[in-house]
Write a protein that holds these residues in place. Structure first.
Motif, PDB file in Angstrom:
ATOM      1  N   GLY A  90       0.878  -1.149   0.091  1.00 16.29           N
ATOM      2  CA  GLY A  90      -0.010   0.001   0.031  1.00 16.29           C
ATOM      3  C   GLY A  90       0.936   1.398  -0.226  1.00 16.29           C
ATOM      4  O   GLY A  90       1.958   1.239   0.616  1.00 16.29           O
ATOM      5  N   ALA A  91       0.181   2.332  -0.474  1.00 19.11           N
ATOM      6  CA  ALA A  91       1.012   3.637  -0.709  1.00 19.11           C
ATOM      7  C   ALA A  91      -0.163   4.701  -0.750  1.00 19.11           C
ATOM      8  O   ALA A  91      -1.443   4.591  -1.059  1.00 19.11           O
ATOM      9  N   PRO A  92       0.259   5.942  -0.465  1.00 17.00           N
ATOM     10  CA  PRO A  92      -0.768   6.955  -0.668  1.00 17.00           C
ATOM     11  C   PRO A  92      -1.644   7.110  -2.101  1.00 17.00           C
ATOM     12  O   PRO A  92      -2.676   7.244  -2.238  1.00 17.00           O
ATOM     13  N   SER A  93      -0.734   6.641  -3.117  1.00 17.25           N
ATOM     14  CA  SER A  93      -1.131   6.804  -4.623  1.00 17.25           C
ATOM     15  C   SER A  93      -1.575   5.492  -5.099  1.00 17.25           C
ATOM     16  O   SER A  93      -0.828   4.364  -4.652  1.00 17.25           O
ATOM     17  N   THR A  94      -2.655   5.264  -5.764  1.00 19.23           N
ATOM     18  CA  THR A  94      -2.911   4.203  -6.615  1.00 19.23           C
ATOM     19  C   THR A  94      -1.703   3.666  -7.463  1.00 19.23           C
ATOM     20  O   THR A  94      -1.524   2.577  -7.440  1.00 19.23           O
ATOM     21  N   ARG A  95      -1.096   4.370  -8.221  1.00 14.46           N
ATOM     22  CA  ARG A  95      -0.235   4.164  -9.109  1.00 14.46           C
ATOM     23  C   ARG A  95       1.003   3.465  -8.330  1.00 14.46           C
ATOM     24  O   ARG A  95       1.554   2.514  -8.823  1.00 14.46           O
ATOM     25  N   GLN A  96       1.452   3.946  -7.278  1.00 17.52           N
ATOM     26  CA  GLN A  96       2.605   3.303  -6.554  1.00 17.52           C
ATOM     27  C   GLN A  96       2.054   2.157  -5.999  1.00 17.52           C
ATOM     28  O   GLN A  96       2.896   1.068  -6.117  1.00 17.52           O
ATOM     29  N   VAL A 114      -3.024  -4.584   0.959  1.00 16.80           N
ATOM     30  CA  VAL A 114      -3.161  -3.210   0.782  1.00 16.80           C
ATOM     31  C   VAL A 114      -3.844  -2.255   1.834  1.00 16.80           C
ATOM     32  O   VAL A 114      -4.974  -2.330   1.988  1.00 16.80           O
ATOM     33  N   VAL A 115      -2.919  -1.573   2.290  1.00 18.15           N
ATOM     34  CA  VAL A 115      -3.563  -0.470   3.267  1.00 18.15           C
ATOM     35  C   VAL A 115      -4.212   0.492   2.647  1.00 18.15           C
ATOM     36  O   VAL A 115      -3.957   0.834   1.455  1.00 18.15           O
ATOM     37  N   THR A 116      -5.576   0.999   3.209  1.00 22.09           N
ATOM     38  CA  THR A 116      -5.962   2.009   2.636  1.00 22.09           C
ATOM     39  C   THR A 116      -5.224   3.203   2.372  1.00 22.09           C
ATOM     40  O   THR A 116      -4.300   3.458   3.387  1.00 22.09           O
ATOM     41  N   PRO A 117      -5.278   3.912   1.284  1.00 16.48           N
ATOM     42  CA  PRO A 117      -4.248   5.268   1.069  1.00 16.48           C
ATOM     43  C   PRO A 117      -4.663   5.947   2.430  1.00 16.48           C
ATOM     44  O   PRO A 117      -5.529   6.251   3.000  1.00 16.48           O
ATOM     45  N   TYR A 118      -3.345   6.823   2.592  1.00 18.86           N
ATOM     46  CA  TYR A 118      -3.428   7.562   3.824  1.00 18.86           C
ATOM     47  C   TYR A 118      -2.853   9.026   3.190  1.00 18.86           C
ATOM     48  O   TYR A 118      -2.469   9.157   2.231  1.00 18.86           O
ATOM     49  N   TYR A 119      -2.867   9.866   4.555  1.00 22.00           N
ATOM     50  CA  TYR A 119      -2.672  11.263   4.414  1.00 22.00           C
ATOM     51  C   TYR A 119      -3.971  11.997   3.852  1.00 22.00           C
ATOM     52  O   TYR A 119      -4.531  12.840   4.543  1.00 22.00           O
ATOM     53  N   PHE A 120      -4.179  11.831   2.804  1.00 23.78           N
ATOM     54  CA  PHE A 120      -5.345  12.469   2.096  1.00 23.78           C
ATOM     55  C   PHE A 120      -6.779  11.813   2.224  1.00 23.78           C
ATOM     56  O   PHE A 120      -6.792  10.597   2.519  1.00 23.78           O
ATOM     57  N   PRO A 121      -7.712  12.479   2.507  1.00 24.87           N
ATOM     58  CA  PRO A 121      -9.006  12.017   2.887  1.00 24.87           C
ATOM     59  C   PRO A 121      -9.615  11.174   1.748  1.00 24.87           C
ATOM     60  O   PRO A 121      -9.433  11.658   0.411  1.00 24.87           O
ATOM     61  N   LEU A 122     -10.189  10.104   1.844  1.00 25.77           N
ATOM     62  CA  LEU A 122     -10.569   9.091   0.926  1.00 25.77           C
ATOM     63  C   LEU A 122     -12.116   8.791   0.972  1.00 25.77           C
ATOM     64  O   LEU A 122     -12.604   8.197   2.281  1.00 25.77           O
ATOM     65  N   ASP A 123     -12.946   8.930   0.112  1.00 25.92           N
ATOM     66  CA  ASP A 123     -14.183   8.495   0.284  1.00 25.92           C
ATOM     67  C   ASP A 123     -14.387   7.236  -0.394  1.00 25.92           C
ATOM     68  O   ASP A 123     -13.682   6.584  -0.878  1.00 25.92           O
ATOM     69  N   GLY A 124     -15.559   6.510  -0.121  1.00 31.03           N
ATOM     70  CA  GLY A 124     -15.898   5.345  -0.525  1.00 31.03           C
ATOM     71  C   GLY A 124     -15.723   5.228  -1.925  1.00 31.03           C
ATOM     72  O   GLY A 124     -15.256   3.878  -2.517  1.00 31.03           O
ATOM     73  N   VAL A 128     -12.875   2.257  -3.621  1.00 28.80           N
ATOM     74  CA  VAL A 128     -13.306   0.885  -4.289  1.00 28.80           C
ATOM     75  C   VAL A 128     -12.545   1.047  -5.600  1.00 28.80           C
ATOM     76  O   VAL A 128     -12.077   0.051  -6.258  1.00 28.80           O
ATOM     77  N   GLU A 129     -12.255   2.294  -6.112  1.00 25.47           N
ATOM     78  CA  GLU A 129     -11.593   2.628  -7.514  1.00 25.47           C
ATOM     79  C   GLU A 129     -10.243   2.161  -7.035  1.00 25.47           C
ATOM     80  O   GLU A 129      -9.511   1.343  -8.169  1.00 25.47           O
ATOM     81  N   HIS A 130      -9.601   2.425  -6.208  1.00 24.94           N
ATOM     82  CA  HIS A 130      -8.383   2.099  -5.826  1.00 24.94           C
ATOM     83  C   HIS A 130      -8.161   0.632  -5.650  1.00 24.94           C
ATOM     84  O   HIS A 130      -7.123   0.081  -6.336  1.00 24.94           O
ATOM     85  N   TYR A 131      -8.785  -0.286  -4.929  1.00 24.11           N
ATOM     86  CA  TYR A 131      -8.715  -1.555  -4.884  1.00 24.11           C
ATOM     87  C   TYR A 131      -9.229  -2.372  -6.403  1.00 24.11           C
ATOM     88  O   TYR A 131      -8.488  -3.462  -6.457  1.00 24.11           O
ATOM     89  N   GLN A 132     -10.126  -1.770  -7.206  1.00 23.60           N
ATOM     90  CA  GLN A 132     -10.355  -2.327  -8.267  1.00 23.60           C
ATOM     91  C   GLN A 132      -9.286  -2.250  -9.192  1.00 23.60           C
ATOM     92  O   GLN A 132      -8.834  -3.275  -9.847  1.00 23.60           O
ATOM     93  N   ARG A 133      -8.532  -1.140  -9.152  1.00 24.95           N
ATOM     94  CA  ARG A 133      -7.274  -0.843 -10.015  1.00 24.95           C
ATOM     95  C   ARG A 133      -6.322  -2.114  -9.655  1.00 24.95           C
ATOM     96  O   ARG A 133      -5.292  -2.551 -10.585  1.00 24.95           O
ATOM     97  N   VAL A 134      -5.825  -2.257  -8.340  1.00 27.26           N
ATOM     98  CA  VAL A 134      -4.918  -3.213  -7.952  1.00 27.26           C
ATOM     99  C   VAL A 134      -5.444  -4.519  -8.482  1.00 27.26           C
ATOM    100  O   VAL A 134      -4.583  -5.523  -8.991  1.00 27.26           O
ATOM    101  N   ALA A 135      -6.714  -4.976  -8.156  1.00 25.00           N
ATOM    102  CA  ALA A 135      -7.126  -6.125  -8.650  1.00 25.00           C
ATOM    103  C   ALA A 135      -6.870  -6.586 -10.040  1.00 25.00           C
ATOM    104  O   ALA A 135      -6.705  -7.617 -10.562  1.00 25.00           O
TER     105      ALA A 135
END
Length: 311
Positions: A90-96, A114-124, A128-135
């Protein structure tokens, strides 16, 4: 999913004790890959059921991208094929995050955390889009790491249900310490594997249905946590509960000095394993604090014997 079993969608059937293994450094705080791999060997040889490099105890947020990749390679090379290696990516950005996940899969990691992205606020929707891209990027199972106290981003139960519907999401490592949330998550998403992510809730996690535990105490005293898990698994809940009390005592001792992670790395030399310093700005305990910690640990039933045998 029945109580205390891996989820139906988890191809690894992950269960048991999975320490968040440490990252070792030399005296100049440079990465020591040999000792990092040796720590994975230390816990595997003492009975753990998997390893999780680059969790919080692995100081992943203090490493460069290249260092993180090298840690995964070293741990897979050392214990891969013996126990599941689930690598923190996990990282703050989806790309990383995607890049780390792709690398972990390419070098033989069995799964990714995959830790939930951190530092910046993240909505639902963003989650979902973050984990979808990893998957979409990897074929190994993905374990969602929920630790809102560190990331600042809490997953709603509704969002978790959406994540559970993603092909490839296999489980949740929950470090929220929010037992009602965890129980409701299990009810809403019963096909996932759940791992208790706090040493304060190892027994309780098993009681409510977690298949395993990610335990920092197991980085230093894997025998204690493995014994707790095996006692519970064999139906001896009274013994498992007694062992949880011992884990509580170790946890209190670790937290009495410069913080939990300082307690972990400052105790390892008492077991004959020197993992070097924490990377700045984190610090090890000073000599006075370490002596006090050693005295506290030596007084704990079932713990002091390990120090006397191996220090």
């Amino acid at each position: 999913m029945s109580l205390h079993e891996p989820g139906a969608v988890d191809p690894l059937s992950l269960a048991g004790v999975v320490p968040p293994t440490i990252t070792a450094f030399d005296d100049e705080e440079s990465l020591d890959l040999e000792r990092t791999a040796a720590h994975a060997r230390f816990v595997v040889d003492r009975g753990v059921h998997g390893v999780f490099p680059l969790g919080t105890n692995g100081e992943f947020a203090l490493l460069t991208d290249a260092e993180r990749d090298r840690v995964v390679e070293a741990v897979v090379d050392e214990v891969g094929g013996e126990v599941p290696v689930i690598a923190g990516v996990g990282a703050p950005s989806t790309r990383q995050t995607v890049a780390h996940a792709e690398h972990a899969e390419s070098v033989g990691a069995d799964g990714v955390v995959v830790v939930t992205p951190y530092y910046f606020p993240l909505d639902g929707r963003g989650a979902v889009e973050h984990y979808q891209r990893v998957a979409e990027a990897v074929s190994v199972p993905i374990y969602v790491y929920h630790i809102p106290g560190r990331t600042g981003n809490r997953l709603s139960l509704e969002t978790l249900e959406e994540l559970a519907a993603i092909d490839g999401v296999a489980g949740v490592k929950d470090s929220s310490k929010d037992v009602p949330w965890l129980v409701q998550a299990m009810d809403a998403c019963p096909d996932l594997t759940y791992l208790a992510g706090s040493d304060s809730l190892l027994f309780a996690g098993l009681e409510v249905g977690c298949a395993g535990m990610v335990s920092a105490v197991a980085n230093v005293f894997p025998e204690l946590v493995v014994e707790l898990y095996e006692a519970y698994d064999e139906g001896d809940e009274a013994q498992a509960h007694d062992l949880q009390r011992q884990v509580f005592a170790v946890r209190r001792a670790f937290k009495s000095g410069g913080g939990y992670m300082a307690g972990v790395k400052s105790t390892l030399p008492m077991r004959g394993f020197d993992a070097g310093p924490l990377r700045s700005p984190l610090r090890l305990l000073d000599d006075e604090e370490a002596d006090a910690l050693s005295e506290q640990l030596a007084a704990i039933e079932g713990v002091g014997e390990h120090l006397s045998l191996e220090k």
